[in-house]
Write a protein that holds these residues in place. Structure first.
Motif, short mmCIF file in Angstrom:
data_model
loop_
_atom_site.label_atom_id
_atom_site.label_comp_id
_atom_site.label_asym_id
_atom_site.label_seq_id
_atom_site.Cartn_x
_atom_site.Cartn_y
_atom_site.Cartn_z
N GLY A 240 30.63 58.20 51.30
CA GLY A 240 30.68 59.29 52.26
C GLY A 240 31.64 59.04 53.41
N ASP A 245 35.04 65.66 54.95
CA ASP A 245 34.44 66.98 54.82
C ASP A 245 33.32 67.02 53.78
OD1 ASP A 245 36.37 67.87 56.66
OD2 ASP A 245 37.79 68.30 55.04
N GLY A 246 32.94 65.85 53.29
CA GLY A 246 31.93 65.79 52.25
C GLY A 246 32.51 66.13 50.88
N ARG A 252 27.59 69.77 45.65
CA ARG A 252 26.68 69.51 46.77
C ARG A 252 25.27 69.12 46.32
NH1 ARG A 252 29.39 69.09 51.76
NH2 ARG A 252 31.08 70.64 51.78
N GLU A 258 25.20 56.16 46.58
CA GLU A 258 26.05 55.95 47.74
C GLU A 258 26.56 54.51 47.78
OE1 GLU A 258 26.93 58.32 49.71
OE2 GLU A 258 25.44 59.90 49.35
#
Length: 324
Positions: A240, A245-246, A252, A258
């Motif tokens: 991340g 901006d993701g 999404r 992660e």
């Protein structure tokens, strides 16, 4: 799309035919020629500082042998899973001489060309020592792509610029291009693919029913696959911190494993799906591997320590010709 055809429907569709990179690198004569900092693992800086103007294998013959063995093991693992493996040729003496002070690289086949849908595209690279990297793959493209139904094009090459300057693009590199059905994600950080390269790809792919979604990267990130890796539908690995901006809207709701900035810098997102249920990564990322296994993915581990010194891993070292 059968195994004999050329085309890629997604990053994780079953892999039928793939090109596995060679291990050739001669650094530019000086850092000034390079233009900006080489994206390598922090531990590699001192090693690569000894290679300016020199062939890596001549300076580090033992590491060169290990490097070649890593790529050979990758090829064998892929063959064991029924994948056809092709290899680029080595540079000729004439090609090495023509590279001159800028140096040459034939070590990450992901970037100089790539396959999107049924289109094979030769890219345009920012680092000057990599601009001839497509040449060792050219015979593969002529032998496999030309007789197929796939399109075969090349983006316009960049302008001639002073030493140490990338110059005016467009720049478009395969490490920035991730395929997810008819949507193609393209990373833009300024170090590799630029906005004009992304715009060119958007225009070209539109006529083939494919859309491009730009993904902004942190300025120090070379490619999108150094920040995001698609494992199977609904599952991905991401850093991340490298995605200001993701992720794109269509991703999404996915399940994300992660990784930290340090893990991403060491190439934790740069594994290779063989199919939606089988994934290759380095034992250095056993935490990621365990997280994948909990989710039902079989993980193959290959030590890629030398390959990762150069700022790439399994995805960077491969280029699919057929995934369907």
């Amino acid at each position: 799309m059968g195994a004999d055809n050329v085309g890629v429907t997604s990053e994780f569709a079953p892999l039928h035919t793939v090109v596995v990179a060679r291990c050739e690198f001669r650094a530019p004569d000086s850092p000034e020629i390079l233009g900006h900092r080489m994206p390598v693992e922090p531990e590699a800086v001192q090693i690569l500082e000894q290679t300016w103007g020199k062939d890596f294998g001549a300076v580090f013959p033992d590491r060169q042998r290990v490097w070649e063995a890593e790529r050979d093991e990758l090829a064998e693992v892929l063959r064991r899973h029924g994948v056809e493996v092709l290899r680029p040729r080595l540079f000729t003496a004439e090609e090495k001489a023509a590279a001159g002070a800028e140096g040459y690289a034939n070590f990450f086949v992901r970037d100089p060309w790539f396959t999107v849908g049924d289109q094979v595209i030769e890219g345009s690279l920012q680092f000057r020592h990599r601009r001839g990297e497509v040449l060792p793959s050219r015979s593969i493209l002529l032998d496999r792509v030309m007789p197929s139904a796939a399109g075969y094009v090349a983006i316009p090459q960049p302008a001639i610029a002073p030493v140490g300057v990338a110059g005016e693009g467009p720049f478009l590199e395969g490490g920035d291009v991730l395929v997810h059905g008819t949507e193609v994600f393209v990373g833009v950080s300024g170090m590799a693919t630029d906005e004009s390269g992304c715009a060119w790809l958007t225009k070209y792919l539109r006529q083939h029913g494919l859309s491009v979604t730009p993904v902004r990267l942190a300025p120090h990130v070379l490619h999108l696959d150094c920040a995001l890796g698609l494992v199977r539908e609904g599952l991905a690995i991401r850093c991340g911190d490298r995605l200001p901006d993701g992720v794109p809207d269509s991703l999404r709701d996915w399940d994300f494993i992660e990784v930290s900035e340090a893990e991403a810098a060491a190439m934790a997102t740069n594994g290779l799906p063989i199919d939606p249920d089988t994934y290759i990564t380095d034992p250095a990322f056993d935490r990621v591997g365990r997280a994948l296994e909990v989710r039902g993915v079989t993980v193959e581990y290959i030590d890629f320590a030398v390959s990762r010194l150069f700022g790439g891993a399994f995805r960077c070292s491969t280029q699919p010709l057929s995934r369907s």
